[in-house]
Design an enzyme around this catalytic site. Structure first.
Site, PDB file in Angstrom:
ATOM      1  N   ASN A  86      44.191  21.285  46.858  1.00  0.00           N
ATOM      2  CA  ASN A  86      43.625  20.692  45.647  1.00  0.00           C
ATOM      3  C   ASN A  86      43.602  19.168  45.663  1.00  0.00           C
ATOM      4  OD1 ASN A  86      43.111  23.228  44.771  1.00  0.00           O
ATOM      5  ND2 ASN A  86      44.787  23.319  43.291  1.00  0.00           N
ATOM      6  N   ARG A  89      36.553  29.107  32.795  1.00  0.00           N
ATOM      7  CA  ARG A  89      36.483  27.894  33.623  1.00  0.00           C
ATOM      8  C   ARG A  89      35.258  27.018  33.299  1.00  0.00           C
ATOM      9  NH1 ARG A  89      39.589  28.793  38.188  1.00  0.00           N
ATOM     10  NH2 ARG A  89      39.881  26.534  38.271  1.00  0.00           N
ATOM     11  N   ASP A 127      49.744  27.252  38.425  1.00  0.00           N
ATOM     12  CA  ASP A 127      49.515  27.789  39.775  1.00  0.00           C
ATOM     13  C   ASP A 127      50.771  28.397  40.378  1.00  0.00           C
ATOM     14  OD1 ASP A 127      47.084  25.297  40.879  1.00  0.00           O
ATOM     15  OD2 ASP A 127      46.971  26.961  39.472  1.00  0.00           O
TER      16      ASP A 127
HETATM   17  C1  EPZ Z   1      42.501  22.721  38.750  1.00  0.00           C
HETATM   18  O1  EPZ Z   1      41.470  23.542  38.248  1.00  0.00           O
HETATM   19  C2  EPZ Z   1      43.017  23.425  39.997  1.00  0.00           C
HETATM   20  N1  EPZ Z   1      41.935  23.530  40.975  1.00  0.00           N
HETATM   21  C3  EPZ Z   1      43.529  24.815  39.627  1.00  0.00           C
HETATM   22  O2  EPZ Z   1      44.083  25.392  40.796  1.00  0.00           O
HETATM   23  C4  EPZ Z   1      44.640  24.657  38.589  1.00  0.00           C
HETATM   24  O3  EPZ Z   1      45.064  25.933  38.187  1.00  0.00           O
HETATM   25  C5  EPZ Z   1      44.107  23.876  37.373  1.00  0.00           C
HETATM   26  O4  EPZ Z   1      43.574  22.613  37.804  1.00  0.00           O
HETATM   27  C6  EPZ Z   1      45.198  23.595  36.350  1.00  0.00           C
HETATM   28  O5  EPZ Z   1      46.239  22.891  36.954  1.00  0.00           O
HETATM   29  C7  EPZ Z   1      41.610  22.455  41.715  1.00  0.00           C
HETATM   30  O6  EPZ Z   1      42.175  21.384  41.580  1.00  0.00           O
HETATM   31  C8  EPZ Z   1      40.505  22.642  42.713  1.00  0.00           C
HETATM   32  P1  EPZ Z   1      41.404  22.403  34.480  1.00  0.00           P
HETATM   33  P2  EPZ Z   1      40.512  22.985  37.066  1.00  0.00           P
HETATM   34  O7  EPZ Z   1      40.067  21.758  34.323  1.00  0.00           O
HETATM   35  O8  EPZ Z   1      40.371  21.522  37.175  1.00  0.00           O
HETATM   36  C9  EPZ Z   1      39.791  24.123  30.406  1.00  0.00           C
HETATM   37  C10 EPZ Z   1      44.463  27.074  42.371  1.00  0.00           C
HETATM   38  O9  EPZ Z   1      45.062  28.154  42.217  1.00  0.00           O
HETATM   39  N2  EPZ Z   1      38.616  23.278  30.637  1.00  0.00           N
HETATM   40  O10 EPZ Z   1      42.603  21.514  34.553  1.00  0.00           O
HETATM   41  O11 EPZ Z   1      39.278  23.809  37.062  1.00  0.00           O
HETATM   42  C11 EPZ Z   1      39.940  25.238  31.424  1.00  0.00           C
HETATM   43  O12 EPZ Z   1      39.180  26.371  31.040  1.00  0.00           O
HETATM   44  C12 EPZ Z   1      43.497  26.609  41.318  1.00  0.00           C
HETATM   45  O13 EPZ Z   1      44.619  26.307  43.318  1.00  0.00           O
HETATM   46  C13 EPZ Z   1      37.632  23.227  29.657  1.00  0.00           C
HETATM   47  O14 EPZ Z   1      37.727  23.875  28.626  1.00  0.00           O
HETATM   48  O15 EPZ Z   1      41.362  23.314  35.776  1.00  0.00           O
HETATM   49  C14 EPZ Z   1      41.420  25.506  31.406  1.00  0.00           C
HETATM   50  O16 EPZ Z   1      41.724  26.353  30.330  1.00  0.00           O
HETATM   51  C15 EPZ Z   1      43.277  27.657  40.247  1.00  0.00           C
HETATM   52  N3  EPZ Z   1      36.535  22.444  29.870  1.00  0.00           N
HETATM   53  C16 EPZ Z   1      42.024  24.125  31.139  1.00  0.00           C
HETATM   54  O17 EPZ Z   1      40.954  23.330  30.605  1.00  0.00           O
HETATM   55  C17 EPZ Z   1      36.381  21.710  31.023  1.00  0.00           C
HETATM   56  O18 EPZ Z   1      35.352  20.998  31.151  1.00  0.00           O
HETATM   57  C18 EPZ Z   1      42.571  23.409  32.381  1.00  0.00           C
HETATM   58  O19 EPZ Z   1      41.567  23.513  33.356  1.00  0.00           O
HETATM   59  C19 EPZ Z   1      37.388  21.779  32.003  1.00  0.00           C
HETATM   60  C20 EPZ Z   1      38.501  22.563  31.786  1.00  0.00           C
END
Ligand code: EPZ
Length: 442
Positions: free
Chosen positions: A23, A125, A313
């Site tokens: 990541n 997501r 994670d």
């Molecule tokens: C990153 O995903 C990681 N992936 C994920 O790891 C990790 O679980 C996650 O961050 C949380 O730490 C990478 O870095 C490639 P978020 P990301 O945006 O950025 C909501 C793994 O197992 N949200 O921080 O996609 C979302 O739905 C993966 O390695 C919105 O609503 O996660 C979630 O509920 C899985 N609108 C929360 O925010 C948006 O525009 C956090 O998601 C963006 C996110």
């Protein structure tokens, strides 16, 4: 489809080395789009998601090459001829993190056509916060036919700095907008940012490329836009989630395991939780942590939070540990709406888990028996492997391509410290086309 055959019962003893952080690598590779000079990245893991990101960049005209065998295994990326700023659905559907190219493409090329990633096993997501921030910087983004059609308003010509407050903390949202801001006209203030080490890693790379960034790792990041970025060479962080997974493997098997080539500073929440469960955990220096004990574990609750809280994670992996702990552990998942896909498979192995909304109640210790189980997503697969390491008998874990997305040579690492684990099928060949996934069946 590859399977793992695991015979449980062996304590893990010895030293195992952690690979580079998937990541961190994904946004770092996307950052190469921001310059027409070559970027060299060290410590990039050979996992499926990195291969997907390579394919995505190559499909746009980038030259991406992995150099092995010399002093330092590294990846070079050259985006001088970015001929086709399009992230196609065929690639994006297999890896949501493809949305990380959105900001860089608009910043570099003034336009982008990126397939909407769609949901995945763990939740919807959405990327609405990425879009909202980019629009505030002057991007015009229209969604049609499953794609985001983005361009910089012709009257503006270039993204302009803005004051953006994230409605909720988003890791890739922070990374996407950070990459958009570094080439924007003027200053950008990002508030309510993600503080994950992967954001800090990206900011360090961007700074090495000539960006002007302050505050990465805090919730407020200031960026002074520059006209151009140059090439750089950068070594990414060790994978803190792989390190945490391996620490749990040592604890759950009652072994004596040293996890090397990690950064203990990124493991605070995991280390303290393992200690609360009764495992002995010693930080051996700046890059190693030792976990050991008599294998008896006490129940302890977790509630997933953004960094530096307990990582979402690591939730599935911790749940496997909790099945072996004496007492009742409450596991609350606050980040994603559907991240309990591992529960039913753990229950099939004998775990005592009840789910109510975003909280799983785990009663232990429950003796686990081997079973044929199926992976549903990356971290759920790690949970099943951990459970199989202590289950009585031989378990068969199917669809391990999920695990191959984020864990480099995991069976070799576990076998090297005493696990009885074999892979059935092709050894992960990084150039394999992405197979149908549980999220996106063929
Ligand atoms: C990153 O995903 C990681 N992936 C994920 O790891 C990790 O679980 C996650 O961050 C949380 O730490 C990478 O870095 C490639 P978020 P990301 O945006 O950025 C909501 C793994 O197992 N949200 O921080 O996609 C979302 O739905 C993966 O390695 C919105 O609503 O996660 C979630 O509920 C899985 N609108 C929360 O925010 C948006 O525009 C956090 O998601 C963006 C996110």
């Amino acid at each position: 489809m590859d399977k793992f055959i695991i015979r449980g019962g062996n304590p893990l003893v010895g030293t195992v080395r952690v690979s580079g952080a998937k990541n961190s690598a994904l946004p770092a590779m996307a950052a190469a789009i921001l310059t027409d000079e070559e970027i060299t990245l060290e410590n990039i893991p050979q996992v499926r998601d990195i291969e997907t990101q390579r394919r995505l960049l190559a499909s746009m005209g980038a030259v991406v090459a992995r150099h092995e065998g010399d002093a330092q295994d590294h990846v070079t990326i050259n985006c001088c001829s970015l001929s086709d700023p399009v992230a196609r659905y065929e690639i994006v559907k297999t890896m949501r993190a493809s949305s990380l190219v959105l900001g860089p493409l608009i910043a570099r090329a003034g336009m982008a056509r990126v397939a909407m990633p769609g949901g995945c096993a763990i939740g919807g997501r959405p990327i609405d916060l990425h879009i909202k921030g980019l629009e505030k910087m002057g991007a015009v983004i229209v969604q049609e036919h499953g794609y985001l059609e983005a361009r910089v308003d012709s009257g503006v010509g270039r993204l302009r700095g803005a004051h953006i407050v994230f409605d909720r903390i988003t890791v890739t949202g922070t990374e996407d907008l950070l990459m958009a801001a570094v080439l924007a006209e003027g200053d950008t203030l990002l508030e309510n940012c993600a503080r994950e080490p992967e954001v800090v890693d990206l900011a360090a790379l961007l700074t090495a490329m000539g960006a002007k960034i302050q505050g990465a790792g805090t919730s407020t990041i200031n960026v002074h836009g520059v006209a151009k970025l140059h090439g750089a060479c950068y070594r990414i962080n060790p994978d803190r989630i792989e390190a945490g997974t391996l620490l749990i493997a040592g604890a759950i098997t009652g072994g004596d395991l040293t996890v090397a080539n990690c950064n203990p500073d990124h493991l605070g929440a995991v280390i303290s939780k393992l200690q609360e469960c009764g495992a002995r955990v010693d930080v051996l220096g700046p890059d190693a942590v030792r976990v050991y004990g008599d294998g008896r574990l006490r129940a302890a609750d977790i509630s997933t939070e953004e960094y530096p809280g307990f990582p979402t994670d690591m939730q599935a992996q911790y749940m496997a540990l909790a099945t072996q702990a004496e007492g009742v552990s409450l596991v609350r998942e606050n980040i994603f709406e559907n991240r309990f896909m591992h529960v039913q498979e753990l229950v099939r192995m004998g775990a005592n888990i009840k789910v109510d909304g975003n909280t799983a109640t785990v009663r232990g210790p429950a003796p686990l028996s081997s079973a044929a189980v199926m992976c549903s997503d990356l971290r759920a697969s790690a949970s099943l492997v951990l459970a199989a390491l202590v289950a009585d008998g031989e378990s068969v874990i199917d669809r391990v391509y999920h695990m191959d997305r984020g864990y480099e040579h995991i069976e070799d690492k576990l076998r090297s410290v005493g696990a009885q684990i074999q892979r059935l099928g092709n050894v992960f060949a990084p150039r394999l086309e992405n197979p149908p996934t549980a999220d996106h069946p063929a």
